[in-house]
Write a protein that holds these residues in place. Structure first.
Motif, PDB file in Angstrom:
ATOM      1  N   ALA A   1       2.383   1.799  -3.629  1.00 15.33           N
ATOM      2  CA  ALA A   1       1.513   2.213  -4.308  1.00 15.33           C
ATOM      3  C   ALA A   1       1.061   3.453  -4.270  1.00 15.33           C
ATOM      4  O   ALA A   1       0.777   4.340  -5.253  1.00 15.33           O
ATOM      5  CB  ALA A   1       0.010   1.219  -4.303  1.00 15.33           C
ATOM      6  N   ARG A   2       0.777   4.013  -3.010  1.00 18.63           N
ATOM      7  CA  ARG A   2       0.416   5.613  -2.698  1.00 18.63           C
ATOM      8  C   ARG A   2       1.469   6.233  -3.226  1.00 18.63           C
ATOM      9  O   ARG A   2       1.169   7.220  -3.829  1.00 18.63           O
ATOM     10  CB  ARG A   2       0.403   5.521  -1.179  1.00 18.63           C
ATOM     11  CG  ARG A   2      -1.019   5.648  -0.592  1.00 18.63           C
ATOM     12  CD  ARG A   2      -1.131   6.035   0.858  1.00 18.63           C
ATOM     13  NE  ARG A   2      -0.115   5.585   1.866  1.00 18.63           N
ATOM     14  CZ  ARG A   2      -0.233   4.463   2.408  1.00 18.63           C
ATOM     15  NH1 ARG A   2      -1.251   3.483   2.277  1.00 18.63           N
ATOM     16  NH2 ARG A   2       0.796   4.124   3.213  1.00 18.63           N
TER      17      ARG A   2
ATOM     18  N   ASP B   1       4.731   8.325 -16.632  1.00 20.72           N
ATOM     19  CA  ASP B   1       4.393   8.144 -15.247  1.00 20.72           C
ATOM     20  C   ASP B   1       4.969   6.860 -14.719  1.00 20.72           C
ATOM     21  O   ASP B   1       4.603   6.619 -13.446  1.00 20.72           O
ATOM     22  CB  ASP B   1       2.802   7.993 -15.012  1.00 20.72           C
ATOM     23  CG  ASP B   1       2.256   7.062 -15.759  1.00 20.72           C
ATOM     24  OD1 ASP B   1       2.768   6.455 -16.429  1.00 20.72           O
ATOM     25  OD2 ASP B   1       0.882   6.769 -15.609  1.00 20.72           O
TER      26      ASP B   1
ATOM     27  N   GLU C   1       0.803  -1.123   0.061  1.00 17.23           N
ATOM     28  CA  GLU C   1      -0.002   0.042  -0.025  1.00 17.23           C
ATOM     29  C   GLU C   1       1.040   1.267   0.042  1.00 17.23           C
ATOM     30  O   GLU C   1       0.597   2.206  -0.592  1.00 17.23           O
ATOM     31  CB  GLU C   1      -0.863  -0.028   1.163  1.00 17.23           C
ATOM     32  CG  GLU C   1      -2.062  -1.020   1.173  1.00 17.23           C
ATOM     33  CD  GLU C   1      -2.667  -1.253   2.339  1.00 17.23           C
ATOM     34  OE1 GLU C   1      -2.629  -0.470   3.371  1.00 17.23           O
ATOM     35  OE2 GLU C   1      -3.543  -2.191   2.217  1.00 17.23           O
TER      36      GLU C   1
ATOM     37  N   THR D   1       7.652   0.182 -12.762  1.00 14.54           N
ATOM     38  CA  THR D   1       6.166   0.218 -12.626  1.00 14.54           C
ATOM     39  C   THR D   1       5.708   0.606 -14.360  1.00 14.54           C
ATOM     40  O   THR D   1       6.642   0.494 -15.047  1.00 14.54           O
ATOM     41  CB  THR D   1       5.652   0.966 -11.802  1.00 14.54           C
ATOM     42  OG1 THR D   1       5.722   2.431 -12.426  1.00 14.54           O
ATOM     43  CG2 THR D   1       5.678   0.719 -10.394  1.00 14.54           C
ATOM     44  N   SER D   2       4.499   0.705 -14.474  1.00 13.25           N
ATOM     45  CA  SER D   2       4.007   0.984 -15.710  1.00 13.25           C
ATOM     46  C   SER D   2       4.928   1.772 -16.702  1.00 13.25           C
ATOM     47  O   SER D   2       5.448   2.972 -16.143  1.00 13.25           O
ATOM     48  CB  SER D   2       2.583   1.548 -15.822  1.00 13.25           C
ATOM     49  OG  SER D   2       2.536   2.909 -15.177  1.00 13.25           O
TER      50      SER D   2
ATOM     51  N   LEU E   1       3.556  -5.293  -7.770  1.00 12.52           N
ATOM     52  CA  LEU E   1       3.508  -3.984  -8.349  1.00 12.52           C
ATOM     53  C   LEU E   1       4.579  -3.707  -9.553  1.00 12.52           C
ATOM     54  O   LEU E   1       4.626  -2.516 -10.343  1.00 12.52           O
ATOM     55  CB  LEU E   1       4.062  -2.936  -7.399  1.00 12.52           C
ATOM     56  CG  LEU E   1       2.856  -3.048  -5.983  1.00 12.52           C
ATOM     57  CD1 LEU E   1       3.631  -2.407  -5.203  1.00 12.52           C
ATOM     58  CD2 LEU E   1       1.656  -2.893  -6.559  1.00 12.52           C
TER      59      LEU E   1
ATOM     60  N   VAL F   1       3.726   5.790  -5.674  1.00 17.28           N
ATOM     61  CA  VAL F   1       3.679   5.859  -7.069  1.00 17.28           C
ATOM     62  C   VAL F   1       2.490   6.731  -7.569  1.00 17.28           C
ATOM     63  O   VAL F   1       2.463   7.963  -8.301  1.00 17.28           O
ATOM     64  CB  VAL F   1       3.534   4.467  -7.719  1.00 17.28           C
ATOM     65  CG1 VAL F   1       3.481   4.677  -9.046  1.00 17.28           C
ATOM     66  CG2 VAL F   1       4.992   3.910  -7.454  1.00 17.28           C
ATOM     67  N   SER F   2       1.297   6.448  -6.959  1.00 25.68           N
ATOM     68  CA  SER F   2      -0.048   7.252  -7.329  1.00 25.68           C
ATOM     69  C   SER F   2       0.232   8.709  -7.063  1.00 25.68           C
ATOM     70  O   SER F   2      -0.501   9.531  -7.851  1.00 25.68           O
ATOM     71  CB  SER F   2      -1.272   6.983  -6.419  1.00 25.68           C
ATOM     72  OG  SER F   2      -1.578   5.781  -6.796  1.00 25.68           O
ATOM     73  N   ALA F   3       1.202   9.073  -6.112  1.00 24.49           N
ATOM     74  CA  ALA F   3       1.378  10.518  -5.758  1.00 24.49           C
ATOM     75  C   ALA F   3       2.209  11.466  -6.800  1.00 24.49           C
ATOM     76  O   ALA F   3       2.645  12.497  -6.392  1.00 24.49           O
ATOM     77  CB  ALA F   3       1.685  10.669  -3.967  1.00 24.49           C
ATOM     78  N   GLY F   4       3.030  10.341  -7.598  1.00 26.27           N
ATOM     79  CA  GLY F   4       3.835  10.972  -8.484  1.00 26.27           C
ATOM     80  C   GLY F   4       5.340  10.747  -8.432  1.00 26.27           C
ATOM     81  O   GLY F   4       6.168  11.317  -9.097  1.00 26.27           O
TER      82      GLY F   4
END
Length: 177
Positions: free
Chosen positions: A71-72, A140, A68, A135-136, A102, A74-77
């Motif tokens: 993931a947070r 990003d 978590e 990641t992807s 991930l 990465v989601s935050a940039g």
């Protein structure tokens, strides 16, 4: 004491600072039994490579808290996420298990290079199960790195990956080899 990058030939520095994240994985640090020394060190060493980490995040050992937190970030940039701790062989060392799902692609050569560099200093480096991967892909995408929880392990990890970050991020964005 500044770390000398291991690989310099053909590499260029970042043209602008990159957002990073450092996550310290430790039950003892979360509970206050132990001071986190490796996370703040990682933050300082990454800054020498123009990777800006605003705050070191503390999470307990275990798959879900670590997954978590990554993931947070990465989601935050965050374009570079470094975890420290949880890469050994105790029953609670589950950072690689949290990280693996991930990753779109593992960078096993960097994993081996980090361990090899550490082995020049201590045989304990061979016990690290830390992963390195991305990641992807695209603008990003992020580089995710599991460092051991020791200060020496953090120094060795960043000595290897720090100089390579610009090239990895360029590759994630579709840049040429």
């Amino acid at each position: 004491m500044s770390q000398t990058p291991i690989v310099q030939k053909g590499l260029v520095p970042l043209t602008e600072p990159v957002k990073g994240a450092v996550i310290t994985v430790s039950d003892r640090c979360v509970s206050g039994e132990r001071e986190d020394l490796s996370g703040p060190l990682a933050q300082r060493l990454l800054a020498e490579h123009d990777i800006v980490v605003d705050k070191v995040h503390l999470v307990p050992d275990g798959v879900e808290p670590v997954r978590e937190a990554i993931a947070r970030a990465v989601s935050a940039g965050a374009r570079v996420v470094l975890t420290t701790g949880g890469t050994g062989v105790t029953p609670r060392d589950l950072t690689p298990e949290a990280t693996a799902p991930l990753l779109e692609a593992r960078l096993e050569g960097l994993e081996a290079q980090i361990r090899a560099h550490g082995l020049t200093k201590t045989p304990l480096a061979g016990l690290s199960r830390g992963l390195v991967g991305v990641t992807s892909r695209g603008d990003d995408g992020a580089l995710i790195v599991n460092a051991p929880g020791s200060r020496g392990g953090v120094k060795d990890t960043i000595a290897v990956i720090g100089p390579l970050v610009p090239h990895v991020l360029e590759q994630l964005g579709g840049g040429d080899h």
